[in-house]
Design a protein around this motif. Structure first.
Motif, short mmCIF file in Angstrom:
data_model
loop_
_atom_site.label_atom_id
_atom_site.label_comp_id
_atom_site.label_asym_id
_atom_site.label_seq_id
_atom_site.Cartn_x
_atom_site.Cartn_y
_atom_site.Cartn_z
N UNK A 40 8.93 4.85 -0.98
CA UNK A 40 7.84 4.43 -0.10
C UNK A 40 7.89 2.92 0.13
N UNK A 41 8.05 2.16 -0.95
CA UNK A 41 8.12 0.69 -0.83
C UNK A 41 9.35 0.28 -0.01
N UNK A 42 10.48 0.92 -0.27
CA UNK A 42 11.70 0.60 0.48
C UNK A 42 11.53 0.91 1.97
N UNK A 43 10.89 2.03 2.28
CA UNK A 43 10.69 2.36 3.70
C UNK A 43 9.70 1.41 4.36
N UNK A 44 8.69 0.95 3.61
CA UNK A 44 7.75 -0.02 4.16
C UNK A 44 8.45 -1.35 4.45
N UNK A 45 9.24 -1.82 3.51
CA UNK A 45 9.98 -3.08 3.70
C UNK A 45 10.96 -2.94 4.86
N UNK A 46 11.68 -1.84 4.91
CA UNK A 46 12.63 -1.61 6.00
C UNK A 46 11.91 -1.58 7.34
N UNK A 47 10.78 -0.89 7.41
CA UNK A 47 10.03 -0.79 8.66
C UNK A 47 9.46 -2.14 9.07
N UNK A 48 9.00 -2.92 8.10
CA UNK A 48 8.47 -4.24 8.42
C UNK A 48 9.55 -5.16 8.98
N UNK A 49 10.75 -5.01 8.50
CA UNK A 49 11.84 -5.87 8.98
C UNK A 49 12.35 -5.41 10.35
N UNK A 50 12.37 -4.08 10.56
CA UNK A 50 12.91 -3.56 11.82
C UNK A 50 11.87 -3.49 12.93
N UNK A 51 10.69 -2.99 12.62
CA UNK A 51 9.65 -2.75 13.63
C UNK A 51 8.29 -3.22 13.12
N UNK A 52 8.05 -4.51 12.99
CA UNK A 52 6.78 -4.98 12.44
C UNK A 52 5.57 -4.56 13.28
N UNK A 53 5.74 -4.51 14.58
CA UNK A 53 4.61 -4.11 15.44
C UNK A 53 4.25 -2.64 15.23
N UNK A 54 5.26 -1.80 15.03
CA UNK A 54 5.00 -0.38 14.80
C UNK A 54 4.26 -0.17 13.48
N UNK A 55 4.60 -0.93 12.47
CA UNK A 55 3.91 -0.82 11.18
C UNK A 55 2.46 -1.28 11.31
N UNK A 56 2.25 -2.38 12.03
CA UNK A 56 0.88 -2.85 12.23
C UNK A 56 0.07 -1.85 13.04
N UNK A 57 0.69 -1.19 13.99
CA UNK A 57 -0.02 -0.19 14.80
C UNK A 57 -0.35 1.06 13.98
N UNK A 58 0.48 1.39 12.99
CA UNK A 58 0.27 2.58 12.17
C UNK A 58 -0.19 2.21 10.76
N UNK A 59 -1.01 1.19 10.62
CA UNK A 59 -1.43 0.71 9.31
C UNK A 59 -2.20 1.77 8.54
N UNK A 60 -2.89 2.67 9.26
CA UNK A 60 -3.68 3.70 8.57
C UNK A 60 -2.80 4.63 7.73
N UNK A 61 -1.63 4.96 8.23
CA UNK A 61 -0.75 5.83 7.46
C UNK A 61 -0.12 5.09 6.29
N UNK A 62 0.06 3.78 6.41
CA UNK A 62 0.64 3.01 5.31
C UNK A 62 -0.37 2.68 4.23
N UNK A 63 -1.66 2.81 4.53
CA UNK A 63 -2.68 2.50 3.52
C UNK A 63 -2.98 3.70 2.62
N UNK A 64 -2.45 4.88 2.98
CA UNK A 64 -2.71 6.09 2.20
C UNK A 64 -2.26 5.94 0.75
#
Length: 177
Positions: A40-64
């Motif tokens: 989970x942490x690796x996918x969060x870091x990877x997503x933040x580096x590749x698509x930071x806007x997508x992670x910010x838009x889907x913050x609700x799923x990352x806060x679970x």
């Protein structure tokens, strides 16, 4: 990925929902949670580096996942199961207390019985600590867990069992063998 996190949480929540915890369920859940947490942490870091806007838009799923970890850290599964079982625990405590002549003598059940959401519980009265103890089966590792309704004004300390206040006069107790 979020569903795997939720399933790991469910196993750990069940392990934590009993006083003293279900040790085998905790080990099973921890063995699965560690690699899932790393992924989970690796996918969060990877997503933040590749698509930071997508992670910010889907913050609700990352806060679970952090929210579920917080619920476990606060002991919510134990408190919820305890609250759901509280009417049955009160009834058993009142019956045992009156059967022991208001705590003047020891008293215990002859066979295990269901108390609320906890099955196979042993109920006994300890006149030394002035408490009714409801011992849950298969809890703890080197000790056993349960709930105690303490009739004394303070939490018992002069006993090998360890009491921790839950709510009102109700305590979580770890019973040494």
């Amino acid at each position: 990925m979020q569903w795997v996190v939720v399933i790991c949480f469910a196993v750990l929540a069940w392990a934590q929902s009993a006083p003293g915890g279900y040790f085998s369920w905790f080990v099973f859940g921890a063995l699965w949670t560690f690699p899932v947490g790393v992924m989970w942490i690796a996918s969060l870091v990877f997503s933040l580096r590749r698509e930071p806007r997508a992670v910010r838009a889907a913050w609700r799923s990352w806060i679970v996942a952090p929210s579920l970890v917080l619920l476990l850290a606060l002991g919510v599964p134990l408190r919820l199961r305890f609250a759901a079982s509280l009417p049955a625990l009160r009834a058993v405590a009142e019956h045992a207390w009156s059967a022991s002549q208001q705590g003047t003598r020891e008293w215990s059940t002859h066979e295990p019985r269901r108390v609320g959401l906890y099955g196979g519980c042993w109920i006994r009265v300890d006149p030394h600590t002035r408490s009714v103890i409801v011992e849950a089966p298969d809890t703890g590792w080197l000790d056993s867990g349960g709930f105690a309704y303490v009739h004394a004004n303070a939490t018992p300390t002069d006993t090998p069992d360890r009491y921790r206040r839950l709510w009102g006069r109700w305590h979580q107790v770890q019973i040494d063998f």
